[in-house]
Enzyme design. Structure first.
Site, PDB file in Angstrom:
ATOM      1  N   GLY A  60      44.715  41.833  35.357  1.00  0.00           N
ATOM      2  CA  GLY A  60      45.586  42.797  34.767  1.00  0.00           C
ATOM      3  C   GLY A  60      47.074  42.906  34.991  1.00  0.00           C
ATOM      4  N   GLY A  61      47.420  42.274  36.124  1.00  0.00           N
ATOM      5  CA  GLY A  61      48.512  42.387  36.595  1.00  0.00           C
ATOM      6  C   GLY A  61      49.725  42.082  35.824  1.00  0.00           C
ATOM      7  N   ASN A  98      47.054  32.462  35.151  1.00  0.00           N
ATOM      8  CA  ASN A  98      45.898  32.595  36.054  1.00  0.00           C
ATOM      9  C   ASN A  98      44.993  31.802  36.684  1.00  0.00           C
ATOM     10  OD1 ASN A  98      45.073  36.483  36.225  1.00  0.00           O
ATOM     11  ND2 ASN A  98      47.052  35.323  35.876  1.00  0.00           N
ATOM     12  N   ASN A 137      38.216  37.413  36.343  1.00  0.00           N
ATOM     13  CA  ASN A 137      38.996  37.980  37.527  1.00  0.00           C
ATOM     14  C   ASN A 137      39.662  39.375  37.563  1.00  0.00           C
ATOM     15  OD1 ASN A 137      42.342  37.500  38.961  1.00  0.00           O
ATOM     16  ND2 ASN A 137      40.389  37.628  40.252  1.00  0.00           N
ATOM     17  N   HIS A 183      43.354  38.671  46.435  1.00  0.00           N
ATOM     18  CA  HIS A 183      42.761  39.179  45.033  1.00  0.00           C
ATOM     19  C   HIS A 183      42.693  38.206  44.219  1.00  0.00           C
ATOM     20  CE1 HIS A 183      41.594  42.180  41.942  1.00  0.00           C
ATOM     21  NE2 HIS A 183      42.517  42.024  41.339  1.00  0.00           N
ATOM     22  N   TRP A 184      43.346  37.134  44.630  1.00  0.00           N
ATOM     23  CA  TRP A 184      43.482  36.106  43.570  1.00  0.00           C
ATOM     24  C   TRP A 184      42.732  34.734  44.051  1.00  0.00           C
ATOM     25  CZ3 TRP A 184      48.992  34.205  41.663  1.00  0.00           C
ATOM     26  CH2 TRP A 184      48.887  33.923  40.140  1.00  0.00           C
TER      27      TRP A 184
END
Length: 283
Positions: free
Chosen positions: A34-35, A43, A102, A263-264
């Site tokens: 959700g960035g 993504n 994610n 985080h990714w």
């Protein structure tokens, strides 16, 4: 990306959801984070082709993002996302699918599984949102994310700081092109007017925050969905301790913590992630 990628818009519950699809086999939905400026294809750019060799890979833009309709119900955002993706499965004629999510997409996947477990085969969650979030202050990464549309408003500098300082372990691994692409998407006027990811506020903020914390949902303990939680050990957005919280509450949940990763996970450790995903979804 795959030359045989099919892109289209599907009407779901009054929303237009953009969907990209490629490959054949069991259906796997890849649900993005959700960035600011996020989208499905961007993504999962390092995963789609590899997974499409074994699965029917379906990559939507979640409501509020990319080429999908903008706006998210802030009273129950995870439920809203889950209803939308369940509706997408209905429109695509898919009774049951694997879900790979994610962050924000992980929260969407988990909520969908809790609400309708018969629609989910296996589930992989990478640093999912909504795990222990009501039990402390937001992480620095979440504060950066929530602040993107506030104050002076969105800017490329703010987005670059979020991505390089918080989203990944090695900020130099992200090219300027990736940041530019996400920045252009993040300043869509419809998104600026209604940012899809916001910290709950107002009179019902506490109730909404509790609803968004899966560790307070008693249904976790009876969820039979085989689940793999993958967390970057250096995640600065969602705390890696959330992985153990899920393992303690879910009867069929395995946990993998990956060193020197933020985080990714699916982007930073793409080869490892692709191998693990294929293995887990075919057992």
């Amino acid at each position: 990306m795959s030359i045989d990628m099919i892109e289209r818009t599907v009407r779901v519950n009054g929303l237009d959801l953009f969907v990209a699809e490629t490959g054949e086999g069991p259906a796997v939905l890849l649900l993005h984070g959700g960035g600011p400026g996020a989208s499905g294809i961007s993504n999962f750019s390092r995963n789609i082709d590899e997974l499409a060799q074994y699965f029917r890979v379906i990559v939507p833009d979640l409501p509020g993002y990319g080429r999908s309709s903008k706006g998210v119900d802030q009273n129950d955002p995870f439920g809203y996302l889950a209803d939308s993706i369940r509706g997408l499965l209905d429109e695509l004629g898919i009774d049951k699918a694997h879900l790979v999510g994610n962050s924000y997409g992980g929260a969407c996947a988990l909520r969908l599984a809790l609400d309708t477990p018969h629609r989910v085969d296996h589930m992989i969650l990478m640093g999912p949102g909504g795990v222990g979030t009501s039990r402390g202050l937001p992480t620095p990464g979440l504060q950066s994310l929530f602040g993107y549309y506030r104050g002076t408003g969105p800017s490329r500098d703010k987005l670059e700081a979020f991505i390089r300082d918080y989203l990944v372990f090695d900020g130099n691994s992200v090219s300027d092109d990736v940041i530019d692409l996400r920045y252009r998407s993040s300043i869509d006027p419809a998104v600026v007017a209604k940012p899809p990811l916001q910290r709950p506020s107002g009179r019902s903020a506490l109730r909404t925050l509790w609803r968004m914390d899966f560790t307070r949902d008693k249904r976790l303990r009876s969820l039979q969905t085989p689940t793999l939680v993958v967390w970057g050990a250096r995640d600065k957005v969602n705390r890696p301790s959330g992985g153990q919280m899920l393992v303690e509450r879910m009867p069929h949940c395995d946990l993998l913590v990956i060193s020197e990763t933020g985080h990714w996970v699916q982007w930073e450790r793409a080869d490892q992630f692709n191998t693990i995903t294929r293995s887990f979804l075919t057992t």
